[in-house]
Write a protein that holds these residues in place. Sequence first.
Motif, PDB file in Angstrom:
ATOM      1  N   SER A   1       3.623   5.442  -5.798  1.00  0.00           N
ATOM      2  CA  SER A   1       3.609   6.064  -7.418  1.00  0.00           C
ATOM      3  C   SER A   1       2.154   6.434  -7.689  1.00  0.00           C
ATOM      4  O   SER A   1       2.057   6.472  -8.790  1.00  0.00           O
ATOM      5  N   GLY A   2       1.589   6.786  -6.492  1.00  0.00           N
ATOM      6  CA  GLY A   2       0.277   8.072  -7.278  1.00  0.00           C
ATOM      7  C   GLY A   2      -0.838   7.160  -6.850  1.00  0.00           C
ATOM      8  O   GLY A   2      -1.984   8.021  -7.336  1.00  0.00           O
ATOM      9  N   ALA A   3      -0.801   6.002  -7.054  1.00  0.00           N
ATOM     10  CA  ALA A   3      -1.955   5.826  -6.349  1.00  0.00           C
ATOM     11  C   ALA A   3      -2.531   5.634  -4.996  1.00  0.00           C
ATOM     12  O   ALA A   3      -1.660   4.562  -3.959  1.00  0.00           O
ATOM     13  N   GLN A   4      -3.502   6.644  -4.636  1.00  0.00           N
ATOM     14  CA  GLN A   4      -3.826   6.455  -3.202  1.00  0.00           C
ATOM     15  C   GLN A   4      -5.147   5.519  -2.586  1.00  0.00           C
ATOM     16  O   GLN A   4      -6.273   6.713  -2.849  1.00  0.00           O
ATOM     17  N   LEU A   5      -5.082   5.149  -2.458  1.00  0.00           N
ATOM     18  CA  LEU A   5      -5.799   3.368  -2.470  1.00  0.00           C
ATOM     19  C   LEU A   5      -6.892   3.274  -0.461  1.00  0.00           C
ATOM     20  O   LEU A   5      -7.936   3.103  -0.696  1.00  0.00           O
ATOM     21  N   ILE A   6      -5.811   4.515   0.381  1.00  0.00           N
ATOM     22  CA  ILE A   6      -6.687   4.227   1.598  1.00  0.00           C
ATOM     23  C   ILE A   6      -6.570   5.714   1.939  1.00  0.00           C
ATOM     24  O   ILE A   6      -5.633   6.869   1.226  1.00  0.00           O
ATOM     25  N   ALA A   7      -6.581   5.967   3.064  1.00  0.00           N
ATOM     26  CA  ALA A   7      -7.296   6.780   4.013  1.00  0.00           C
ATOM     27  C   ALA A   7      -6.707   7.041   5.242  1.00  0.00           C
ATOM     28  O   ALA A   7      -7.762   7.086   6.443  1.00  0.00           O
TER      29      ALA A   7
ATOM     30  N   ALA B   1      21.205   8.095  -2.569  1.00  0.00           N
ATOM     31  CA  ALA B   1      22.615   9.111  -1.465  1.00  0.00           C
ATOM     32  C   ALA B   1      23.333   9.086  -2.655  1.00  0.00           C
ATOM     33  O   ALA B   1      23.922  10.360  -2.905  1.00  0.00           O
ATOM     34  N   ILE B   2      23.564   8.468  -3.530  1.00  0.00           N
ATOM     35  CA  ILE B   2      23.862   8.890  -4.992  1.00  0.00           C
ATOM     36  C   ILE B   2      23.590   9.156  -6.226  1.00  0.00           C
ATOM     37  O   ILE B   2      23.835   9.429  -7.071  1.00  0.00           O
ATOM     38  N   LEU B   3      22.530   8.770  -6.727  1.00  0.00           N
ATOM     39  CA  LEU B   3      21.327   8.704  -7.597  1.00  0.00           C
ATOM     40  C   LEU B   3      20.372   9.687  -6.870  1.00  0.00           C
ATOM     41  O   LEU B   3      18.766   8.900  -7.228  1.00  0.00           O
ATOM     42  N   PRO B   4      19.791  10.604  -6.895  1.00  0.00           N
ATOM     43  CA  PRO B   4      18.778  11.917  -6.365  1.00  0.00           C
ATOM     44  C   PRO B   4      17.870  11.806  -7.087  1.00  0.00           C
ATOM     45  O   PRO B   4      17.397  11.407  -6.623  1.00  0.00           O
ATOM     46  N   GLY B   5      18.601  12.024  -8.461  1.00  0.00           N
ATOM     47  CA  GLY B   5      17.175  11.772  -9.046  1.00  0.00           C
ATOM     48  C   GLY B   5      16.649  10.776  -9.452  1.00  0.00           C
ATOM     49  O   GLY B   5      15.790  10.409 -10.348  1.00  0.00           O
ATOM     50  N   GLN B   6      16.762   9.097  -9.439  1.00  0.00           N
ATOM     51  CA  GLN B   6      16.596   8.415  -9.691  1.00  0.00           C
ATOM     52  C   GLN B   6      15.599   7.342  -7.393  1.00  0.00           C
ATOM     53  O   GLN B   6      15.717   6.417  -7.985  1.00  0.00           O
ATOM     54  N   ALA B   7      15.702   8.588  -7.193  1.00  0.00           N
ATOM     55  CA  ALA B   7      15.250   8.226  -5.557  1.00  0.00           C
ATOM     56  C   ALA B   7      13.933   7.630  -5.290  1.00  0.00           C
ATOM     57  O   ALA B   7      13.958   6.378  -4.807  1.00  0.00           O
ATOM     58  N   LEU B   8      13.153   8.255  -6.509  1.00  0.00           N
ATOM     59  CA  LEU B   8      11.398   7.759  -6.255  1.00  0.00           C
ATOM     60  C   LEU B   8      11.725   5.875  -6.703  1.00  0.00           C
ATOM     61  O   LEU B   8      11.320   4.848  -5.832  1.00  0.00           O
ATOM     62  N   TRP B   9      11.865   5.584  -7.321  1.00  0.00           N
ATOM     63  CA  TRP B   9      12.372   4.429  -8.063  1.00  0.00           C
ATOM     64  C   TRP B   9      12.912   3.589  -7.518  1.00  0.00           C
ATOM     65  O   TRP B   9      12.575   2.381  -7.621  1.00  0.00           O
TER      66      TRP B   9
ATOM     67  N   LEU C   1       0.943  -1.081  -0.088  1.00  0.00           N
ATOM     68  CA  LEU C   1       0.058   0.355   0.349  1.00  0.00           C
ATOM     69  C   LEU C   1       0.756   1.304   0.109  1.00  0.00           C
ATOM     70  O   LEU C   1      -0.008   2.582  -0.648  1.00  0.00           O
ATOM     71  N   TRP C   2       1.740   0.997   0.472  1.00  0.00           N
ATOM     72  CA  TRP C   2       2.724   2.468   0.705  1.00  0.00           C
ATOM     73  C   TRP C   2       3.747   2.367  -0.307  1.00  0.00           C
ATOM     74  O   TRP C   2       3.554   3.862  -1.095  1.00  0.00           O
ATOM     75  N   MET C   3       4.438   1.382  -1.536  1.00  0.00           N
ATOM     76  CA  MET C   3       4.548   1.442  -2.985  1.00  0.00           C
ATOM     77  C   MET C   3       3.131   1.923  -3.744  1.00  0.00           C
ATOM     78  O   MET C   3       3.869   3.315  -4.700  1.00  0.00           O
ATOM     79  N   ALA C   4       2.133   1.658  -3.004  1.00  0.00           N
ATOM     80  CA  ALA C   4       1.148   2.115  -4.264  1.00  0.00           C
ATOM     81  C   ALA C   4       1.084   3.394  -4.667  1.00  0.00           C
ATOM     82  O   ALA C   4       1.362   4.085  -5.137  1.00  0.00           O
ATOM     83  N   SER C   5       0.996   4.727  -2.988  1.00  0.00           N
ATOM     84  CA  SER C   5       1.514   6.151  -3.190  1.00  0.00           C
ATOM     85  C   SER C   5       2.188   6.686  -3.118  1.00  0.00           C
ATOM     86  O   SER C   5       1.867   7.298  -3.518  1.00  0.00           O
TER      87      SER C   5
END
Length: 400
Positions: free
Chosen positions: A46-52, A358-366, A40-44
Amino acid sequence: MTSPEPISSPSRQLEWAWFALAFRPFFGLGAIFGVICIGLWMASLSGAQLIAPAGGLYFWHMHEMLFGFVAAIVVGFLLTAVKSWTNQPGLSGLPLGLLVGVWFVGRVVMLLPTLLPANLIGLIDFLFLPLAAVALARPVIRVKMWRNLMFAPILLLMSGLNAMMHADPSGSGIISQQAAAHGMILLIVLLMCVIGGRVFPMFTANGTQTPRVTPLPWLEKATILTTALCIPAGMALLPATEAMTGIILMTAGVLNVWRVFRWRFIVALQTPMLWSLHISYWLMSIGLLLIGLHQTTGLLTASISYHVITLGGISLMILAMVTRVSLGHTGRKIQATPAITGAFLLMVAATFVRILPAILPGQALWLVILAGLLWMAAFSLFVIVFFPILSRARPDGTPG
């Protein structure tokens, strides 16, 4: 005319196997819950807000991984171990089922906060650890084995940190939700330090048929003391500068590195059930060093430093210990299958991927999402292999 079947017969054990000892429901359900939480955290992310959930997604992620997932595993381990320590019957049957129910209801109300008022949600979630502390303390007090009573106060300290998180839903209180979460992580580190020192050298000696390493009393005491000091230091509760706080954390890290170095990692390399424990302790120790370096120099971020502990230290050690305990307490040989060895490797990979931002900040999210997927894969393998084992009675018909 035949006599009635005794209550301890194999068929009766099969009927109640799930609640025969605490490791069965808490390891099984805890691992499943952890996979769901990370998913659920990975989904969030990625932009999918499945829970509140209660407190918002960030709060829920921190809280549920610590007080939902880790707390379940810790309680399952301690309530199983206390049976061996005291030679008293372990919590089982209906009382165990009720404790599992309290834990489960806590997870439901945290995920579905509209069901109840916020204060009641916090109270329900809070109850689990104090009840577990009572269940742990009773057999220890009964046989006056005071050395093991220390684990009950640790569970109560966890309860206090849980209350602190619930008391600061906005994240802006005197003890912030993040400080409480960091305190919980470091308290788990202390628990790992204590238990690791008790059993890892023994496991290594028994598993490799080599002499057991003789502990250095001064090193054992200094390691546990400095690791304990990390808890208030990491929560900024000590009257100390950030540099002094960093020195405390780095000192604990160095002492833990020295300690685990003496346990002879090299002899454990051929045995996955051993090297997984050693690597988890190494990464836990390195994580303390990195948090200290962050405090003193700003090297890395607090998030990356703490995740070295939560993935490489806590999660890998949990994976290794739940595997060992599940095999041993169901009468099976303590040996890793290829699937479980793969799970250990996946968790190590998850840790190192989580450091890469830490060494690839541009790819941090993925990279964070990839680390989460690797974590899920590791614990999914545990569930696939061990859920049938945890759900069935011991093959030899022995209770437990």
